[in-house]
Design a protein around this motif. Structure first.
Motif, mmCIF file in Angstrom:
data_model
loop_
_atom_site.group_PDB
_atom_site.id
_atom_site.type_symbol
_atom_site.label_atom_id
_atom_site.label_comp_id
_atom_site.label_asym_id
_atom_site.label_seq_id
_atom_site.Cartn_x
_atom_site.Cartn_y
_atom_site.Cartn_z
ATOM 1 N N ARG A 57 26.804 2.227 46.281
ATOM 2 C CA ARG A 57 26.164 3.526 46.063
ATOM 3 C C ARG A 57 27.167 4.674 46.121
ATOM 4 O O ARG A 57 27.018 5.668 45.412
ATOM 5 N N ASP A 58 28.212 4.543 46.945
ATOM 6 C CA ASP A 58 29.190 5.623 47.025
ATOM 7 C C ASP A 58 29.989 5.746 45.729
ATOM 8 O O ASP A 58 30.401 6.836 45.338
ATOM 9 N N ALA A 135 30.942 3.011 32.929
ATOM 10 C CA ALA A 135 30.195 2.011 32.172
ATOM 11 C C ALA A 135 28.924 1.604 32.911
ATOM 12 O O ALA A 135 27.868 1.408 32.296
ATOM 13 N N ALA A 136 29.008 1.485 34.225
ATOM 14 C CA ALA A 136 27.819 1.128 35.005
ATOM 15 C C ALA A 136 26.761 2.229 34.907
ATOM 16 O O ALA A 136 25.567 1.946 34.701
ATOM 17 N N LEU A 137 27.189 3.480 35.043
ATOM 18 C CA LEU A 137 26.238 4.590 34.947
ATOM 19 C C LEU A 137 25.654 4.692 33.548
ATOM 20 O O LEU A 137 24.459 4.992 33.376
ATOM 21 N N LEU A 138 26.465 4.444 32.517
ATOM 22 C CA LEU A 138 25.959 4.475 31.148
ATOM 23 C C LEU A 138 24.929 3.370 30.920
ATOM 24 O O LEU A 138 23.945 3.558 30.199
ATOM 25 N N ASN A 139 25.145 2.195 31.549
ATOM 26 C CA ASN A 139 24.164 1.119 31.420
ATOM 27 C C ASN A 139 22.851 1.498 32.088
ATOM 28 O O ASN A 139 21.776 1.185 31.573
ATOM 29 N N ILE A 140 22.930 2.158 33.230
ATOM 30 C CA ILE A 140 21.711 2.626 33.887
ATOM 31 C C ILE A 140 21.012 3.649 32.989
ATOM 32 O O ILE A 140 19.793 3.585 32.768
ATOM 33 N N ALA A 141 21.787 4.595 32.456
ATOM 34 C CA ALA A 141 21.206 5.605 31.572
ATOM 35 C C ALA A 141 20.624 4.977 30.314
ATOM 36 O O ALA A 141 19.574 5.396 29.810
ATOM 37 N N GLY A 142 21.307 3.946 29.819
ATOM 38 C CA GLY A 142 20.852 3.301 28.590
ATOM 39 C C GLY A 142 19.475 2.690 28.694
ATOM 40 O O GLY A 142 18.727 2.635 27.711
ATOM 41 N N VAL A 143 19.122 2.224 29.890
ATOM 42 C CA VAL A 143 17.786 1.669 30.101
ATOM 43 C C VAL A 143 16.718 2.713 29.769
ATOM 44 O O VAL A 143 15.659 2.406 29.229
ATOM 45 N N VAL A 175 13.607 -1.726 37.901
ATOM 46 C CA VAL A 175 13.071 -2.135 39.204
ATOM 47 C C VAL A 175 14.013 -3.101 39.927
ATOM 48 O O VAL A 175 14.331 -2.888 41.108
ATOM 49 N N PRO A 176 14.500 -4.187 39.257
ATOM 50 C CA PRO A 176 15.410 -5.076 39.993
ATOM 51 C C PRO A 176 16.712 -4.400 40.393
ATOM 52 O O PRO A 176 17.269 -4.687 41.458
ATOM 53 N N PHE A 177 17.218 -3.472 39.561
ATOM 54 C CA PHE A 177 18.447 -2.758 39.927
ATOM 55 C C PHE A 177 18.217 -1.915 41.177
ATOM 56 O O PHE A 177 19.045 -1.907 42.099
ATOM 57 N N VAL A 178 17.097 -1.191 41.213
ATOM 58 C CA VAL A 178 16.779 -0.364 42.382
ATOM 59 C C VAL A 178 16.602 -1.233 43.619
ATOM 60 O O VAL A 178 17.065 -0.893 44.720
ATOM 61 N N LEU A 179 15.947 -2.385 43.457
ATOM 62 C CA LEU A 179 15.794 -3.305 44.588
ATOM 63 C C LEU A 179 17.157 -3.793 45.080
ATOM 64 O O LEU A 179 17.384 -3.900 46.293
ATOM 65 N N GLY A 180 18.053 -4.075 44.140
ATOM 66 C CA GLY A 180 19.397 -4.495 44.522
ATOM 67 C C GLY A 180 20.118 -3.416 45.303
ATOM 68 O O GLY A 180 20.781 -3.695 46.319
ATOM 69 N N GLN A 181 19.978 -2.160 44.844
ATOM 70 C CA GLN A 181 20.587 -1.053 45.583
ATOM 71 C C GLN A 181 19.984 -0.935 46.986
ATOM 72 O O GLN A 181 20.690 -0.685 47.963
ATOM 73 N N ALA A 182 18.664 -1.147 47.092
ATOM 74 C CA ALA A 182 17.983 -1.013 48.380
ATOM 75 C C ALA A 182 18.396 -2.100 49.370
ATOM 76 O O ALA A 182 18.446 -1.852 50.582
ATOM 77 N N ARG A 185 22.808 -3.710 51.918
ATOM 78 C CA ARG A 185 23.305 -4.026 53.264
ATOM 79 C C ARG A 185 23.119 -5.515 53.581
ATOM 80 O O ARG A 185 23.969 -6.142 54.203
ATOM 81 N N ALA A 186 22.018 -6.084 53.112
ATOM 82 C CA ALA A 186 21.728 -7.482 53.416
ATOM 83 C C ALA A 186 22.402 -8.446 52.447
ATOM 84 O O ALA A 186 22.795 -9.546 52.828
ATOM 85 N N GLY A 187 22.557 -8.026 51.174
ATOM 86 C CA GLY A 187 22.985 -8.991 50.161
ATOM 87 C C GLY A 187 24.326 -8.771 49.512
ATOM 88 O O GLY A 187 24.858 -9.689 48.871
ATOM 89 N N ARG A 188 24.925 -7.566 49.660
ATOM 90 C CA ARG A 188 26.156 -7.297 48.911
ATOM 91 C C ARG A 188 27.316 -8.172 49.371
ATOM 92 O O ARG A 188 28.167 -8.564 48.561
ATOM 93 N N ALA A 189 27.369 -8.502 50.661
ATOM 94 C CA ALA A 189 28.466 -9.344 51.149
ATOM 95 C C ALA A 189 28.477 -10.696 50.444
ATOM 96 O O ALA A 189 29.539 -11.224 50.097
#
Length: 321
Positions: A57-58, A135-143, A175-182, A185-189
């Motif tokens: 997120r940072d 590129a990541a932000l453009l993909n989010i915007a592209g949705v 929705v799955p992207f937002v869930l991944g961001q949420a 802490r539990a899953g990124r490692a």
């Protein structure tokens, strides 16, 4: 000699070739198509969930702050390139099947890639962090942008771009992207510790989506839809899009007076188009029989952009700073 040569081919390209070959030989039709579409939807949901876990997120916040790079890049990607796609679609009208002509417009409205743009920026000595975040932000915007932009520029007759389609895009991609961001802490490692598993999940999801789309195209007679002259027209239009994408983005980044590393990143992020977001959006917007034909320009361009980028990145790396 064949195996070493094959090993140098991008894994995503190899998977796309396998998906297209499988759709040609054993297309998913009838009840099989419904099963394949369900599998594809589940795989795409997993793909965007993992992408949400993977992108810190940072980094998103820092990327949003680099407006001198990001705003012109977004304008180029969704403005100039969309208009280039519209122009090529008009040139193809009457010369190529309607769905393939429409595919050039769809190609122009898509976001940039993430992995390949960053990889070639790194090889060429570009600003890799800027490439990844942009590129990541453009993909989010592209949705949010691709479907309305496609409709605005003339895609209403061939695609479902109503509220139902937008809701499916949000449910399957956002929705799955937002869930991944949420759940970072539990899953990124785990995601960071298993990059190969995540990478093959990405590729597998797109390969399945391409297989489903191309099954419909094969059922429509894709391989007999174009004669030799039409394939030549298609190749010429594709070359024009490549020239506009790479040449135009390099000139625009120069006009913006970006430093060399950021200029390189602008070019690759601005010229590449994403099959990762393009394939699932195509399956939502278009009927299965039409989606494969619409995706022909995207899949051909995806291969062509990699072929062009490899020697270009090497040359930029060797040229004077």
């Amino acid at each position: 000699m064949a195996i070493p040569v094959l090993s140098r081919v991008d894994p995503m390209v190899r998977l796309l070739v396998v998906a297209i070959a499988l759709a040609t030989l054993v297309p998913a039709v009838g009840a099989g198509r419904e099963i394949a579409q369900a599998v594809s939807s589940a795989a795409i949901f997993a793909l965007f969930f993992l992408n949400g876990l993977r992108l810190p997120r940072d980094e998103v916040r820092r990327g949003l702050g680099h407006t001198r790079f990001l705003v012109p890049l977004a304008a180029w990607c969704f403005g100039a390139m969309a208009l280039a796609g519209l122009a090529l679609s008009a040139l193809a009208d009457g010369r190529l099947p309607m769905e393939i002509a429409t595919g050039f417009l769809f190609l122009g409205t898509l976001a940039s890639t993430v992995q390949s743009a960053a990889a070639y920026s790194s090889i060429a000595g570009g600003n890799v962090a800027a490439s990844v975040v942009a590129a990541a932000l453009l993909n989010i915007a592209g949705v949010f942008v691709t479907a309305p932009l496609f409709a605005l520029l003339g895609g209403l007759e061939t695609a479902d771009v109503g509220l139902g389609a937008l809701a499916r895009i949000l449910g399957l991609l956002v929705v799955p992207f937002v869930l991944g961001q949420a759940f970072q802490r539990a899953g990124r490692a785990w995601v960071v510790a298993h990059p190969r598993a995540v990478s093959w999940t990405d590729r597998g999801a797109i390969a399945i989506a391409v297989y489903v789309a191309f099954s419909g195209a094969v059922e429509r007679g894709l391989w007999s839809a174009l004669d030799a002259a039409q394939w030549a027209v298609f190749g010429g239009l594709l070359a024009m899009f490549l020239l506009a994408a790479f040449g135009g983005s390099w000139l625009v980044s120069g006009a913006l007076r970006l430093d060399r590393a950021t200029r390189i990143s602008f070019m690759f992020a601005g010229a590449h188009k994403s099959v990762v977001s393009g394939a699932p959006i195509a399956l939502i917007l278009f009927a299965p029989a039409a989606a494969g034909l619409v995706m022909v320009p995207l899949l051909a361009y995806h291969l062509a952009q990699l072929v062009v980028s490899a020697p270009l990145a090497t040359r930029l790396a060797r040229s004077p700073r």
